[in-house]
Write an enzyme that holds these catalytic residues in place. Structure first.
Site, PDB file in Angstrom:
ATOM      1  N   SER A  90       0.849  -1.192   0.000  1.00 53.40           N
ATOM      2  CA  SER A  90       0.000   0.000   0.000  1.00 53.40           C
ATOM      3  C   SER A  90       0.883   1.240   0.000  1.00 53.40           C
ATOM      4  CB  SER A  90      -0.903   0.001   1.236  1.00 53.40           C
ATOM      5  OG  SER A  90      -0.125   0.139   2.415  1.00 53.40           O
ATOM      6  N   LYS A  91       0.247   2.419   0.033  1.00 57.59           N
ATOM      7  CA  LYS A  91       0.993   3.681  -0.035  1.00 57.59           C
ATOM      8  C   LYS A  91       1.977   3.847   1.116  1.00 57.59           C
ATOM      9  CE  LYS A  91      -2.371   6.346  -2.701  1.00 57.59           C
ATOM     10  NZ  LYS A  91      -3.278   7.521  -2.700  1.00 57.59           N
ATOM     11  N   ARG A  92       1.698   3.225   2.245  1.00 59.60           N
ATOM     12  CA  ARG A  92       2.612   3.413   3.375  1.00 59.60           C
ATOM     13  C   ARG A  92       3.958   2.729   3.158  1.00 59.60           C
ATOM     14  NH1 ARG A  92       1.762  -0.593   7.883  1.00 59.60           N
ATOM     15  NH2 ARG A  92       0.601  -2.329   7.001  1.00 59.60           N
TER      16      ARG A  92
END
Length: 494
Positions: free
Chosen positions: A256-258
């Protein structure tokens, strides 16, 4: 395997992400390896979230990655077009087959509103039963349906699933997978708006586009039994399915974006090479017997096979991707690195960064720093000092090398002597300049580093950079002497 047709069918609801590109890549490689066709289809039936901007992002990303499609937007085959689902919906493609299923008694209009369906599922959970639609509208008589329509109630169309037995999938990657039909409810295939749902539209499109193999992420595997039943209900041949392993971040959680960039075009802006990203993504879920890591695109086409795809989740490692990008850059000729850098400047609107830079000097500077370049965006900060009129002296470099109590006197001596002697240095090659510097150290009874470091700081403003003498050769005698004199005037003139 016969003639191969595969597709990548993204939904234009945002950026094209790493997982989507891996799916596109595996389909593309499979088609190229088998001499088949790779089709790009835009699945834009999500009315609320699909946008033209997202379609453009998908197309731009695919073009940058050079995953060129044989058929799709801009490359239409009249036999299979259009390649956007909304356009196909306008032509009545999906309604035609939904009506056929209703006529065969394999689908039915459902007048239940979402709140009613939610209530059914809550009650089923409370009774420890599978939370699914109870099929009540399938039991309506013709008169009851007419009554609901006369009341102005709108209907979705639901596909009638069998309640007994199992559905078997012989997956090309995962092997035999069985699904308990009792856990699957009658699902919606057409919304009240006349828009088809994903499971229905992709089956109709795959059949009409003669897709032979469906390669996709294993997050879609739960959709497969429903799709198999639609194929069977319409007496269509079921394509081969292959579900690829999930991509996880370094922490073992779904990517994911993290974990960093997930949008493909962000990697382009960062200065990754298209071929590095392709090479790396090919290794996420696929490998060769010798676990080879670095491939050219043509080699990937020749080597790729579904049989070598693994079932375990793949870990996305940004450190490895960065290493691979550096390897790809180092494999390029100086001219190729220059061209890649110029392309990066244009695509990121950073052309002003190199405004006024001498092209030939830039090419020479790139040769000196090529081994340090990991990303194309690194280049300006590595070579910009070659092109400045006034050296940007870094505070730590000045304090440590030029003006510390230990080095100030020797630094001043070296720079003054060099300002006098270098104009008379006939041979300004790196080899000759190193010979000059070492001789000066011996003559003045100081260490070689006490000669090297002050000259480096004087002409570059920093303590790190290319080989000192190679840098001086590229910079040229006149510029080196000018910079040394400027440093003397700035730091040692009372």
């Amino acid at each position: 395997m016969g003639y191969i047709r595969v597709r990548f069918a993204p939904s234009p609801t945002g950026d094209l992400h790493i997982g989507g590109v891996r799916t596109a890549l595996f389909n593309w490689l499979f088609a190229k390896n088998k001499g088949g066709k790779f089709i790009l289809r835009i699945e834009d039936t999500d009315e609320a979230r699909s946008t033209e901007e997202s379609v453009k992002i998908i197309l731009d990303a695919m073009k940058w990655l050079e995953l060129n499609w044989d058929e799709g937007p801009g490359s239409e085959n009249p036999k299979y077009s259009p390649y956007c689902q909304i356009e196909r919906k306008k032509q009545g493609v999906y309604q035609k087959y939904a009506d056929k299923l209703v006529a065969k008694g394999l689908a039915y209009p459902c007048y239940c509103v979402p709140e009613e369906v939610d209530d059914m599922r809550k009650k089923a959970r409370a009774n420890k039963l599978p939370p699914k639609y109870d099929g009540r509208c399938s039991r309506l008589t013709t008169e009851q349906r007419k009554q609901k329509e006369s009341e102005g109630k709108k209907a979705v169309v639901r596909f009638k699933m069998p309640s007994l037995g199992t559905t078997v999938l012989n997956d090309l990657i995962k092997g035999r997978v069985e699904f308990d039909n009792s856990l699957l409810d009658d699902f919606v295939i057409m919304k009240t708006s006349g828009i088809p749902t994903y499971n229905f539209a992709c089956v109709v499109d795959d059949y009409l586009m003669e897709i032979t193999h469906v390669l996709r992420g294993d997050d879609h595997i739960s959709n497969t039994p429903r799709q198999i039943h639609i194929y069977n209900a319409l007496d269509w041949k079921v394509p081969e399915f292959a579900h690829m392993s999930m991509i996880l971040g370094p922490d073992g959680v779904r990517l994911s974006k993290r974990h960093g960039h997930t949008s493909v075009l962000e990697y382009r802006k960062e200065g990754y090479l298209q071929e590095a990203l392709i090479n790396y993504l090919a290794l996420l879920g696929w490998s060769t017997e010798d676990s080879r890591q670095v491939f050219k695109i043509e080699e990937l086409k020749q080597e790729f096979s579904i049989e070598r795809c693994g079932i375990s989740p793949s870990i996305f490692d940004p450190v490895k991707l960065l290493w691979l990008n550096g390897e790809k850059i180092r494999s390029k000729s100086p001219q190729q690195v220059y061209e890649l850098f110029i392309d990066w400047l244009k695509c990121t609107d950073n052309e002003k960064l190199t405004e006024g830079w001498d092209v030939e000097l830039l090419k020479k500077a790139l040769v000196l720093e090529r081994d340090k370049i990991k990303l194309l965006k690194d280049i300006p900060s590595l070579v910009d000092f070659f092109f400045t009129k006034e050296v940007d002296y870094r505070e730590e470099a000045v304090r440590k090398i030029l003006l510390s109590e230990k080095s100030k006197d020797s630094a001043k001596l070296v720079l003054i002597e060099s300002a006098v002697r270098l104009p008379n240095q006939h041979d300004f090659s790196a080899e000759s300049l190193e010979h000059y510097a070492r001789n000066l150290a011996v003559e003045k009874n100081i260490k070689a580093g006490q000669v090297f470091h002050p000259i480096r700081v004087a002409i570059s403003g920093r303590t790190q950079g290319p080989g000192l003498f190679q840098m001086m050769e590229v910079m040229g005698k006149e510029e080196v002497v000018r910079r040394i004199n400027a440093a003397i005037n700035k730091f040692f003139q009372q």
